[in-house]
Design a protein around this motif. Sequence first.
Motif, PDB file in Angstrom:
ATOM      1  N   THR A 281       0.840  -1.180   0.000  1.00 31.85           N
ATOM      2  CA  THR A 281       0.000   0.000   0.000  1.00 31.85           C
ATOM      3  C   THR A 281       0.879   1.236   0.000  1.00 31.85           C
ATOM      4  OG1 THR A 281      -1.759   1.196   1.152  1.00 31.85           O
ATOM      5  CG2 THR A 281      -0.147   0.058   2.516  1.00 31.85           C
ATOM      6  N   GLU A 282       0.332   2.343  -0.520  1.00 30.02           N
ATOM      7  CA  GLU A 282       1.064   3.613  -0.590  1.00 30.02           C
ATOM      8  C   GLU A 282       0.433   4.577   0.395  1.00 30.02           C
ATOM      9  OE1 GLU A 282       1.028   7.708  -1.569  1.00 30.02           O
ATOM     10  OE2 GLU A 282      -0.513   6.452  -2.470  1.00 30.02           O
ATOM     11  N   GLY A 283       1.244   5.273   1.186  1.00 27.45           N
ATOM     12  CA  GLY A 283       0.717   6.106   2.252  1.00 27.45           C
ATOM     13  C   GLY A 283       0.896   7.592   1.997  1.00 27.45           C
ATOM     14  N   HIS A 284      -0.066   8.368   2.515  1.00 27.31           N
ATOM     15  CA  HIS A 284       0.019   9.822   2.480  1.00 27.31           C
ATOM     16  C   HIS A 284       0.900  10.272   3.633  1.00 27.31           C
ATOM     17  CE1 HIS A 284      -1.221  14.031   2.563  1.00 27.31           C
ATOM     18  NE2 HIS A 284      -1.691  13.839   1.347  1.00 27.31           N
ATOM     19  N   HIS A 285       1.650  11.375   3.428  1.00 27.96           N
ATOM     20  CA  HIS A 285       2.633  11.758   4.430  1.00 27.96           C
ATOM     21  C   HIS A 285       2.007  12.182   5.751  1.00 27.96           C
ATOM     22  CE1 HIS A 285       1.538  15.659   2.690  1.00 27.96           C
ATOM     23  NE2 HIS A 285       1.951  16.193   3.803  1.00 27.96           N
ATOM     24  N   PHE A 286       0.721  12.570   5.767  1.00 32.82           N
ATOM     25  CA  PHE A 286       0.068  12.918   7.025  1.00 32.82           C
ATOM     26  C   PHE A 286      -0.110  11.696   7.926  1.00 32.82           C
ATOM     27  CE2 PHE A 286      -1.418  16.709   4.700  1.00 32.82           C
ATOM     28  CZ  PHE A 286      -1.053  17.682   5.626  1.00 32.82           C
ATOM     29  N   PHE A 287      -0.225  10.515   7.333  1.00 37.12           N
ATOM     30  CA  PHE A 287      -0.551   9.316   8.103  1.00 37.12           C
ATOM     31  C   PHE A 287       0.618   8.339   8.220  1.00 37.12           C
ATOM     32  CE2 PHE A 287      -4.286  10.708   5.625  1.00 37.12           C
ATOM     33  CZ  PHE A 287      -5.044  11.206   6.680  1.00 37.12           C
ATOM     34  N   THR A 288       1.615   8.453   7.358  1.00 37.75           N
ATOM     35  CA  THR A 288       2.733   7.510   7.388  1.00 37.75           C
ATOM     36  C   THR A 288       3.539   7.685   8.673  1.00 37.75           C
ATOM     37  OG1 THR A 288       2.879   7.627   4.980  1.00 37.75           O
ATOM     38  CG2 THR A 288       4.751   6.707   6.151  1.00 37.75           C
ATOM     39  N   SER A 289       3.776   6.587   9.357  1.00 31.02           N
ATOM     40  CA  SER A 289       4.565   6.600  10.588  1.00 31.02           C
ATOM     41  C   SER A 289       5.145   5.210  10.809  1.00 31.02           C
ATOM     42  CB  SER A 289       3.710   7.017  11.788  1.00 31.02           C
ATOM     43  OG  SER A 289       2.719   6.046  12.055  1.00 31.02           O
ATOM     44  N   TYR A 290       6.124   5.147  11.688  1.00 29.26           N
ATOM     45  CA  TYR A 290       6.731   3.851  12.006  1.00 29.26           C
ATOM     46  C   TYR A 290       5.724   2.929  12.685  1.00 29.26           C
ATOM     47  CZ  TYR A 290       9.963   0.423  13.942  1.00 29.26           C
ATOM     48  OH  TYR A 290      10.603  -0.745  14.278  1.00 29.26           O
ATOM     49  N   ALA A 291       4.872   3.485  13.539  1.00 27.68           N
ATOM     50  CA  ALA A 291       3.861   2.671  14.218  1.00 27.68           C
ATOM     51  C   ALA A 291       2.880   2.072  13.214  1.00 27.68           C
ATOM     52  CB  ALA A 291       3.115   3.519  15.252  1.00 27.68           C
ATOM     53  N   LEU A 292       2.502   2.857  12.181  1.00 24.03           N
ATOM     54  CA  LEU A 292       1.596   2.344  11.159  1.00 24.03           C
ATOM     55  C   LEU A 292       2.251   1.221  10.361  1.00 24.03           C
ATOM     56  CD1 LEU A 292      -1.037   2.485   9.544  1.00 24.03           C
ATOM     57  CD2 LEU A 292       0.010   4.291   8.142  1.00 24.03           C
ATOM     58  N   VAL A 293       3.537   1.361  10.060  1.00 21.25           N
ATOM     59  CA  VAL A 293       4.264   0.307   9.334  1.00 21.25           C
ATOM     60  C   VAL A 293       4.225  -1.001  10.114  1.00 21.25           C
ATOM     61  CG1 VAL A 293       6.541  -0.436   8.572  1.00 21.25           C
ATOM     62  CG2 VAL A 293       5.763   1.877   8.066  1.00 21.25           C
ATOM     63  N   GLN A 294       4.486  -0.912  11.427  1.00 18.36           N
ATOM     64  CA  GLN A 294       4.503  -2.124  12.241  1.00 18.36           C
ATOM     65  C   GLN A 294       3.109  -2.748  12.342  1.00 18.36           C
ATOM     66  OE1 GLN A 294       7.509  -3.290  13.142  1.00 18.36           O
ATOM     67  NE2 GLN A 294       8.223  -1.485  12.023  1.00 18.36           N
TER      68      GLN A 294
ATOM     69  N   ARG B 274       6.458  12.942   7.033  1.00 16.83           N
ATOM     70  CA  ARG B 274       6.760  14.322   7.403  1.00 16.83           C
ATOM     71  C   ARG B 274       8.020  14.373   8.255  1.00 16.83           C
ATOM     72  NH1 ARG B 274       1.558  17.794   8.892  1.00 16.83           N
ATOM     73  NH2 ARG B 274       2.851  19.341   7.854  1.00 16.83           N
ATOM     74  N   ARG B 275       8.758  15.470   8.133  1.00 19.04           N
ATOM     75  CA  ARG B 275      10.040  15.577   8.811  1.00 19.04           C
ATOM     76  C   ARG B 275       9.904  15.769  10.320  1.00 19.04           C
ATOM     77  NH1 ARG B 275      13.645  18.586   6.801  1.00 19.04           N
ATOM     78  NH2 ARG B 275      14.553  19.303   8.754  1.00 19.04           N
ATOM     79  N   ASN B 276       8.702  16.047  10.823  1.00 21.26           N
ATOM     80  CA  ASN B 276       8.533  16.236  12.265  1.00 21.26           C
ATOM     81  C   ASN B 276       8.251  14.939  13.012  1.00 21.26           C
ATOM     82  OD1 ASN B 276       5.982  15.748  11.306  1.00 21.26           O
ATOM     83  ND2 ASN B 276       5.013  17.517  12.265  1.00 21.26           N
ATOM     84  N   LYS B 277       8.317  13.797  12.338  1.00 22.07           N
ATOM     85  CA  LYS B 277       8.103  12.516  13.006  1.00 22.07           C
ATOM     86  C   LYS B 277       9.306  12.183  13.892  1.00 22.07           C
ATOM     87  CE  LYS B 277       4.154  11.532  11.069  1.00 22.07           C
ATOM     88  NZ  LYS B 277       2.903  11.379  11.849  1.00 22.07           N
ATOM     89  N   PRO B 278       9.078  11.849  15.160  1.00 21.61           N
ATOM     90  CA  PRO B 278      10.207  11.635  16.089  1.00 21.61           C
ATOM     91  C   PRO B 278      11.021  10.385  15.774  1.00 21.61           C
ATOM     92  CG  PRO B 278       8.123  11.051  17.139  1.00 21.61           C
ATOM     93  CD  PRO B 278       7.776  11.696  15.819  1.00 21.61           C
ATOM     94  N   GLU B 279      10.462   9.443  15.006  1.00 13.44           N
ATOM     95  CA  GLU B 279      11.194   8.207  14.744  1.00 13.44           C
ATOM     96  C   GLU B 279      12.278   8.363  13.676  1.00 13.44           C
ATOM     97  OE1 GLU B 279       7.067   7.679  12.710  1.00 13.44           O
ATOM     98  OE2 GLU B 279       7.914   8.608  14.487  1.00 13.44           O
ATOM     99  N   LEU B 280      12.326   9.496  12.996  1.00 14.50           N
ATOM    100  CA  LEU B 280      13.329   9.697  11.943  1.00 14.50           C
ATOM    101  C   LEU B 280      14.690  10.017  12.548  1.00 14.50           C
ATOM    102  CD1 LEU B 280      11.323  11.811   9.329  1.00 14.50           C
ATOM    103  CD2 LEU B 280      12.032   9.426   9.122  1.00 14.50           C
ATOM    104  N   PRO B 281      15.758   9.385  12.064  1.00 15.74           N
ATOM    105  CA  PRO B 281      17.115   9.706  12.544  1.00 15.74           C
ATOM    106  C   PRO B 281      17.483  11.143  12.195  1.00 15.74           C
ATOM    107  CG  PRO B 281      17.077   7.614  11.362  1.00 15.74           C
ATOM    108  CD  PRO B 281      15.751   8.259  11.121  1.00 15.74           C
ATOM    109  N   PRO B 282      18.162  11.856  13.080  1.00  9.84           N
ATOM    110  CA  PRO B 282      18.515  13.264  12.811  1.00  9.84           C
ATOM    111  C   PRO B 282      19.348  13.448  11.544  1.00  9.84           C
ATOM    112  CG  PRO B 282      18.833  12.731  15.130  1.00  9.84           C
ATOM    113  CD  PRO B 282      18.550  11.437  14.433  1.00  9.84           C
ATOM    114  N   LYS B 283      20.180  12.463  11.196  1.00  4.28           N
ATOM    115  CA  LYS B 283      21.019  12.610  10.007  1.00  4.28           C
ATOM    116  C   LYS B 283      20.187  12.696   8.724  1.00  4.28           C
ATOM    117  CE  LYS B 283      25.262  10.479  11.737  1.00  4.28           C
ATOM    118  NZ  LYS B 283      26.294   9.419  11.513  1.00  4.28           N
ATOM    119  N   LEU B 284      19.019  12.042   8.707  1.00  5.29           N
ATOM    120  CA  LEU B 284      18.179  12.103   7.509  1.00  5.29           C
ATOM    121  C   LEU B 284      17.533  13.467   7.331  1.00  5.29           C
ATOM    122  CD1 LEU B 284      16.311   8.658   7.595  1.00  5.29           C
ATOM    123  CD2 LEU B 284      18.390   9.269   6.352  1.00  5.29           C
TER     124      LEU B 284
END
Length: 262
Positions: free
Chosen positions: A2-15, A29-39
């Motif tokens: 499935t393809e996700g919209h950036h408003f709803f895509t998250s690591y929790a949703l993937v799991q 979205r870049r404000n998601k806390p699960e994203l590594p700072p380097k990205l």
Amino acid sequence: MTEGHHFFTSYALVQELLKSKVALVGTIRRNKPELPPKLLQVRQRAALSSLFGFNKNTAAVSYIPKRGRNVLLLSSKHRDPAVTEEEKRKPVIIADYNHCKGGVDNLDKVVGSYSCRRMTHRWPQVLFYNMIDVSAFNAFVLFTAVDPSWKQAKSLRRRLFLEELGRSLVSAKIMRRKHPPRTPAVSIVADIQASAAAPDTGTTASGSAPDTGTTASGSTKKRGLCWMCTGKKKKSTTTCIRCEKFTCREHQIPCCRFCWMN
């Protein structure tokens, strides 16, 4: 997948989707806390460069299409940092996303053509409206797949389907009504009740008298002058249920269901 919209895509949703054996590829979205700072870092990164991050079942990629812009995607389908061989050297994750995102874009387009949405500031209501729109479109796709010849010559098949769907959903409720509404919808209510009239008894399924142009509440399509006005007579579409004379709203008396039936 499935393809996700950036408003709803998250690591929790993937799991959560992986529990149902569904892979997800979507922008995030870049404000998601699960994203590594380097990205999230854009400075000192060359254009058309890619940076990947992996864990046991999820991949994240940061792609710089031009200086100062950062495209972030999350995927549970891809497991290697592969990029395409084209000039822009896009990651394979983005190439797969672009290949599949047309389905969501097309759904947004067709749902916007015929929608039940109304202006509201309550997000649960917005979600509810979208659920109805998407469900109605899915029903149309399934119905036409089972019966491809249904109204095939018509150019507005989906509109005709939605009209029949809406009528079928409200018909049972309308047949249980003993009093029609005092709104323009009164003609629709009368038509549905009259269509279910028993031909041998001359009564409707709800036990009311057959439609003779005047509804039980006295509402008609014609307009007439109120017979009780003494000065300038007002026009009205409502008639008395007993004498059938036109009466304006000023000279109408509310009546409960018990008194009306007696």
